[in-house]
Design a protein around this motif. Structure first.
Motif, mmCIF file in Angstrom:
data_model
loop_
_atom_site.group_PDB
_atom_site.id
_atom_site.type_symbol
_atom_site.label_atom_id
_atom_site.label_comp_id
_atom_site.label_asym_id
_atom_site.label_seq_id
_atom_site.Cartn_x
_atom_site.Cartn_y
_atom_site.Cartn_z
ATOM 1 N N LYS A 224 47.172 114.940 32.795
ATOM 2 C CA LYS A 224 47.281 113.877 31.804
ATOM 3 C C LYS A 224 47.862 112.645 32.499
ATOM 4 C CE LYS A 224 47.754 116.557 27.547
ATOM 5 N NZ LYS A 224 48.620 116.824 26.358
ATOM 6 N N ARG A 226 49.248 109.139 33.585
ATOM 7 C CA ARG A 226 49.900 108.047 32.851
ATOM 8 C C ARG A 226 49.332 106.699 33.255
ATOM 9 N NH1 ARG A 226 56.217 108.134 33.275
ATOM 10 N NH2 ARG A 226 55.883 106.400 31.828
ATOM 11 N N ASN A 245 43.452 103.557 24.416
ATOM 12 C CA ASN A 245 43.343 104.099 23.068
ATOM 13 C C ASN A 245 42.781 105.512 23.004
ATOM 14 O OD1 ASN A 245 44.223 101.629 21.607
ATOM 15 N ND2 ASN A 245 42.382 100.742 22.513
ATOM 16 N N TYR A 247 42.671 107.754 25.880
ATOM 17 C CA TYR A 247 43.380 108.654 26.788
ATOM 18 C C TYR A 247 44.889 108.419 26.805
ATOM 19 C CZ TYR A 247 38.665 109.637 28.406
ATOM 20 O OH TYR A 247 37.339 109.999 28.471
ATOM 21 N N GLN A 248 45.374 107.499 25.974
ATOM 22 C CA GLN A 248 46.807 107.222 25.843
ATOM 23 C C GLN A 248 47.485 107.039 27.205
ATOM 24 O OE1 GLN A 248 45.477 109.948 23.687
ATOM 25 N NE2 GLN A 248 45.047 108.116 22.489
ATOM 26 N N LYS A 250 47.839 104.066 30.799
ATOM 27 C CA LYS A 250 47.993 102.649 31.127
ATOM 28 C C LYS A 250 47.033 102.273 32.261
ATOM 29 C CE LYS A 250 51.907 102.483 28.618
ATOM 30 N NZ LYS A 250 52.094 103.916 28.352
ATOM 31 N N ASP A 289 54.500 98.759 20.333
ATOM 32 C CA ASP A 289 53.236 98.455 21.006
ATOM 33 C C ASP A 289 53.113 96.976 21.365
ATOM 34 O OD1 ASP A 289 52.555 101.092 20.721
ATOM 35 O OD2 ASP A 289 51.325 100.795 18.927
ATOM 36 N N LYS A 325 47.830 97.117 23.024
ATOM 37 C CA LYS A 325 46.758 98.086 22.769
ATOM 38 C C LYS A 325 45.504 97.414 22.234
ATOM 39 C CE LYS A 325 49.457 102.286 22.159
ATOM 40 N NZ LYS A 325 49.741 103.459 21.292
#
Length: 403
Positions: A224, A226, A245, A247-248, A250, A289, A325
């Motif tokens: 996962k 980041r 949005n 894959y959450q 950066k 956010d 976002k």
């Protein structure tokens, strides 16, 4: 009368008493039990050959940078130690060149090599060699085995080689006929996690999201990331939006103006937010956010002739809040231009070093078969050798240093 003295040890036992070679160490990390079950015994050749030593030999060819199947067969015939390391009988016969070629065609039609590659990646993750928190995506050129063709005679079906062009690290334009290898690499270990092969004319940006999707399909929740670090060739809104949005994570991607004469409204040429007076606003952290940007005059960064009252009556000064976002390309988080953003972006060079190792220390730049399936097979064999070699170098059984 002369009596021949019997040897106390067999040839195999003598080899076992010697220090392990690089080749033995690397091949010992590769478990082919599933591969052997899938292929059973090859029917190629008059008596058939076990697929395990044949695949070991193909991987060993990448480690030893053996350029052709013909040269591989010759090495197996002439070098009993090499033959033994590949698990062939020391005094037995080895497969012919035609047998190896048919075997390559067979494994190119299956997904077993990809499964083997994924198993090695999982093992490297379990050994904490691979981190997976920050990954980088990039492509590298590969010349085709086929002869170059003019554009008028090319078939753009996604399965045949094509003409490609990109700039090298020195900014020079490079043109070639062949393929692109796209790599999603872990930045800590500099190892590939996923790879894909396309014709050379396929644009890098179109392959990024399929690579990321493939990563999650192959490994589930094991990885996962980041942060996703990429160069300006991947600077597209849809890539930012999907990473943030879907894959959450950066995205840390260099800006590509694409010939635009001016920066977007509210930003300078360095993509830094500016106030109404034209000064760079000060990044002041996040609020949920939202990215907070403050008046540079109030923060003591500039001496604005209008003072703080030009934009706001508050003593705190004017504050702009932007939902990163919703606008991740222009208002990224980590904020573009900060030390954290630059530190993560600098890790992108890990994928370039991965490309370099595959070409300089292995056999990636030497495709000797036609078609995209065999090109992918060639890349997988080299990637398997690289991951297995890194595991061997980091295992407790040896102090071997693998480049």
């Amino acid at each position: 009368m002369y009596i021949r003295q019997e040897c106390l040890l067999s040839f195999e036992e003598i080899l076992n008493l010697q220090p392990q070679t690089k080749l033995e160490l690397v091949l010992s990390q590769i478990d082919l039990s599933d591969f052997e079950i899938a292929f059973k015994r090859s029917r190629f050749g008059p008596k058939g050959y076990d697929p395990t030593p044949m695949l070991y030999a193909l991987i060993a060819a990448q480690l030893e940078q053996i350029r052709t199947v013909k040269a591989l067969v010759q090495r197996l015939k002439q070098d009993p130690v090499f033959r033994y390391c590949c698990c062939f009988e020391v005094c037995g016969q080895v497969p012919s060149e035609a047998t190896f070629s048919r075997f390559l065609t067979k494994i190119s039609e299956s997904e077993d090599l990809q499964k083997l590659f994924h198993k090695l990646v999982i093992r490297a993750k379990e050994l904490n060699i691979i981190d997976g928190e920050t990954v980088a995506i990039d492509s590298t050129k590969m010349d085709a085995f086929e002869s170059p063709k003019p554009h008028s005679k090319l078939t753009d079906n996604g399965l045949t080689p094509n003409w490609g062009a990109k700039r090298d690290t020195n900014g020079n334009q490079v043109k070639w006929f062949g393929w692109k290898l796209h790599i999603l690499s872990d930045t800590k270990s500099e190892l590939p996690l996923e790879i894909s092969v396309t014709p050379a004319n396929v644009y890098d940006g179109t392959v990024a999201l399929p690579l990321i999707e493939k990563l999650f399909e192959s490994f589930g929740d094991l990885f996962k990331p980041r942060y996703y670090a990429m160069d300006s060739g991947y600077d597209f809104n849809y890539i930012y939006d999907a990473i943030v949005n879907d894959y959450q994570a950066k995205p840390v991607i260099a800006y590509n103006p694409r010939g635009s004469k001016s920066a977007p409204e509210g930003l300078d040429n360095d993509l830094q937010p500016i106030c109404s007076a034209g000064y760079k606003m000060v990044y002041w952290g996040t609020d949920g956010d939202y990215i907070k940007l403050r008046c540079p005059h109030v923060c003591g960064k500039v001496d604005c002739v209008h003072g703080s009252n030009w934009c706001s009556n508050s003593n705190y000064g004017y504050v702009r809040k932007v939902n990163y976002k919703k606008e991740p390309r222009f208002y990224s988080y980590p904020f573009r231009g900060t030390e954290k953003w630059q530190s993560i972006y600098n890790q992108r060079t890990a994928v370039e070093r991965c490309n370099s190792r595959l070409k300089e220390y292995l056999n990636l730049g030497n495709i000797r078969a036609k078609g995209i399936k065999k090109a992918l097979t060639h890349c997988l064999l080299n990637s398997i050798a690289l991951v297995a070699g890194t595991i061997a170098a980091n295992s407790g059984q040896s102090k071997l240093k693998v480049a």
